[in-house]
Design an enzyme around this catalytic site. Structure first.
Site, PDB file in Angstrom:
ATOM      1  N   ASP A  68      -4.934   5.983   4.598  1.00 42.60           N
ATOM      2  CA  ASP A  68      -5.735   5.479   3.474  1.00 42.60           C
ATOM      3  C   ASP A  68      -7.179   4.959   3.418  1.00 42.60           C
ATOM      4  O   ASP A  68      -7.102   4.023   4.590  1.00 42.60           O
ATOM      5  CB  ASP A  68      -4.845   4.515   2.332  1.00 42.60           C
ATOM      6  CG  ASP A  68      -3.445   4.746   2.333  1.00 42.60           C
ATOM      7  OD1 ASP A  68      -3.131   5.819   2.799  1.00 42.60           O
ATOM      8  OD2 ASP A  68      -2.839   3.895   1.568  1.00 42.60           O
ATOM      9  N   ASP A  90      -0.798  -2.836  -1.881  1.00 43.41           N
ATOM     10  CA  ASP A  90      -2.114  -2.099  -1.987  1.00 43.41           C
ATOM     11  C   ASP A  90      -2.822  -2.773  -3.141  1.00 43.41           C
ATOM     12  O   ASP A  90      -3.356  -1.987  -4.211  1.00 43.41           O
ATOM     13  CB  ASP A  90      -1.786  -0.606  -2.373  1.00 43.41           C
ATOM     14  CG  ASP A  90      -1.028   0.361  -1.381  1.00 43.41           C
ATOM     15  OD1 ASP A  90      -0.798  -0.499  -0.137  1.00 43.41           O
ATOM     16  OD2 ASP A  90      -0.084   1.120  -1.858  1.00 43.41           O
TER      17      ASP A  90
HETATM   18  C1  FRU Z   1      -0.289   4.968   1.253  1.00 46.77           C
HETATM   19  C2  FRU Z   1       0.294   3.912   1.800  1.00 46.77           C
HETATM   20  C3  FRU Z   1       0.540   2.663   1.296  1.00 46.77           C
HETATM   21  C4  FRU Z   1       0.412   1.509   2.458  1.00 46.77           C
HETATM   22  C5  FRU Z   1      -0.040   2.207   3.669  1.00 46.77           C
HETATM   23  C6  FRU Z   1       0.439   1.946   5.070  1.00 46.77           C
HETATM   24  O1  FRU Z   1      -0.449   6.084   2.149  1.00 46.77           O
HETATM   25  O2  FRU Z   1       1.756   4.109   2.062  1.00 46.77           O
HETATM   26  O3  FRU Z   1       1.096   2.431  -0.041  1.00 46.77           O
HETATM   27  O4  FRU Z   1      -0.260   0.384   2.211  1.00 46.77           O
HETATM   28  O5  FRU Z   1      -0.067   3.710   3.225  1.00 46.77           O
HETATM   29  O6  FRU Z   1      -0.345   2.542   5.787  1.00 46.77           O
END
Ligand code: FRU
Length: 491
Positions: free
Chosen positions: A41, A167
């Site tokens: 992300d 998040d």
């Molecule tokens: C989305 C996610 C988020 C989390 C992150 C972990 O792709 O699963 O919800 O914070 O990646 O790397």
């Protein structure tokens, strides 16, 4: 080990020779990627003191998901990116894990707190109760970040029995801080809404929006922002377990008092296989710019063999139509990448014969094509890119007039990944079907009729051909503009 010691270890690994990219074959030429290791992300997107910052989920030591760090890149023009030292490393009881996946400094956002670049992220520790908490880190110089001594600032979800709590996306409005956090309960994804005066003490208001039973059971990476008029807002989420739909947007009006988004329209955000966890920023020109992760969990990710994994999409400017449709268009700065230009007026693409001798080929291209559907007898037409000389390998972008859709077919694209991605598309009032395509070494991003589609492909390096085709009749290609994209931006 202290936070800065862990960061030093990570930066050391990134610079080390034993830990370099082993083969350049899948490296993109004009997209942001990790120098080496793993990227997922985009995090902490912000325009701060004259630069665009993109942080990202990062595991510097290997091309796999590990205890997560925050990588950091900056750009003055959204075209040329510079890698900065790792910004966050797992180091504290609330974000530290020794081994395996399931932990670290997970996704979050960045704000300008009166001149101080401040990150708000999820500390995740597998098996801890609660597993996910929200934390702050600040920086005096925009490069070295210290975690707040009073972390975590939100010690867990507002109720028992939820699924995920992560998040945080924070923004400022009317002298206050606002946050949405991804969550799920009773099979429905939700975006929880909090408010604060100081980024430290947060008040839970309620769910800004939630699913209707068929929109995934947890919403990752929510982002709620105003667009196109005062109370008009858009919420972007990445639902878990919603089948092929990996990202959604909901547009409507947001009431800051009740904390409710009154949803008037919703749709999938990008129709490709490789698009997830997008986030937005607002720049000094007032543009709302989105960048997504151009991969998807569970896919094959062939670049891992070469010691790296992950890429970001091109930056896209967002616009909301009167009807609430969210439109993504590549930012205009990308025109700086345009090199050799080839332009043609009308050509007939003959059924079964096609068109392939226009002098256009390569693995880094922008193509703008106007097909005249009204003047075409073909049932389907389009373009094939990354074609091998023997005809066995290609990626097909195909407009189907009966179905009223455009598809990107990866079944013959090359290594590992397969499948056909589709999205609705009708000719405009003049009968024209416009396709705008960005090809980079291992990506194809298509923009057409207010919708977009992002896919990764893994062809052989020498599959460089481009050809147009027509089926069930002839097609009229009214105009074509093609550019070879420069490896680097403006000189
Ligand atoms: C989305 C996610 C988020 C989390 C992150 C972990 O792709 O699963 O919800 O914070 O990646 O790397």
């Amino acid at each position: 080990m202290k936070h800065q010691e862990r960061i030093a270890l990570a930066n050391g690994a990134l610079g080390g020779e034993s830990h370099a990219v082993k083969n350049e074959r899948y490296r993109l030429r004009y997209h942001l990627m990790p120098a080496v290791g793993w990227m997922n992300d985009p995090n902490g997107l912000i325009y701060f003191k004259g630069k665009y910052h993109v942080f990202y989920q990062h595991y510097p030591f290997a091309p796999k998901q590990g205890p997560m760090y925050w990588g950091h890149a900056v750009s003055a023009d959204l075209v040329n990116w510079e890698h900065l030292p790792v910004a966050l490393a797992p180091s504290e009881p609330y974000d530290y894990v020794t081994d395996g996946i399931g932990g670290g400094c997970w996704s979050g956002s960045a704000v300008d707190d009166n001149g101080t670049l401040t990150l708000i992220y999820t500390g995740h520790v597998d098996g801890r109760k609660p597993e996910e908490v929200q934390c702050l880190a600040t920086s005096a110089d925009g490069i070295v970040f210290e975690k707040a001594a009073f972390n975590p600032v939100i010690e867990g979800p507002p109720e028992e029995g939820g699924f995920g709590f992560r998040d945080p996306k924070v923004w400022r409005r009317d002298g206050r801080w606002h946050m949405v956090v991804g969550y799920g309960k009773d099979g429905n994804g939700k975006a929880l809404y909090y408010r604060s005066d100081d980024l430290r003490v947060w008040t839970f208001i309620g769910a800004a929006a939630e699913g209707d039973g068929a929109m995934g059971n947890m919403w990752e990476c929510p982002d709620l922002f105003p667009l196109g008029g005062e109370d008009r807002h858009v919420l972007i989420v990445s639902p878990m377990n919603m089948g092929d739909t990996k990202t959604l947007y909901l547009s409507g009006s947001f009431d800051y008092e009740s904390g409710k988004l009154d949803v008037r329209y919703r749709e999938r955000l990008d129709y490709g296989f490789d698009f997830y966890a997008p986030q937005t920023l607002l720049d000094e020109r007032g543009r709302r710019i989105l960048i997504g992760w151009m991969n998807i969990w569970g896919s094959d990710m062939p670049e891992r063999e070469d010691g790296w994994m992950g890429a970001m999409t091109l930056p896209r400017e967002l616009r909301l139509t009167e009807d609430g449709l969210l439109v993504m268009e590549p930012v205009e700065e990308l025109q700086a990448l345009r090199g050799k230009h080839i332009s043609f007026g009308a050509h007939v693409v003959a059924e079964g014969v096609g068109l392939s001798h226009l002098g256009i080929h390569g693995d880094a291209l922008e193509l703008i094509m106007a097909f005249d559907a009204g003047a075409s007898s073909a049932r389907a037409f389009g373009v094939r890119v990354r074609c091998s000389a023997d005809g066995g390998e290609y990626t097909e972008i195909r407009y189907d007039r009966e179905k009223g859709n455009v598809s990107v077919d990866r079944d013959r694209s090359g290594a590992n990944v397969k499948g056909v991605a589709e999205m609705e598309l009708w000719p405009d009032a003049d009968g024209i079907v416009m396709l705008r395509l960005f090809v980079d070494r291992t990506s194809v991003e298509l923009f057409a009729g207010n919708r977009a589609m992002s896919n990764r492909i893994y062809p052989r390096p020498d599959s460089l051909g481009v050809e147009w085709f027509a089926e069930g009749g002839d097609a009229v290609l009214r105009s074509l503009d093609a550019w070879e994209m420069r490896q680097e931006g403006p000189e």
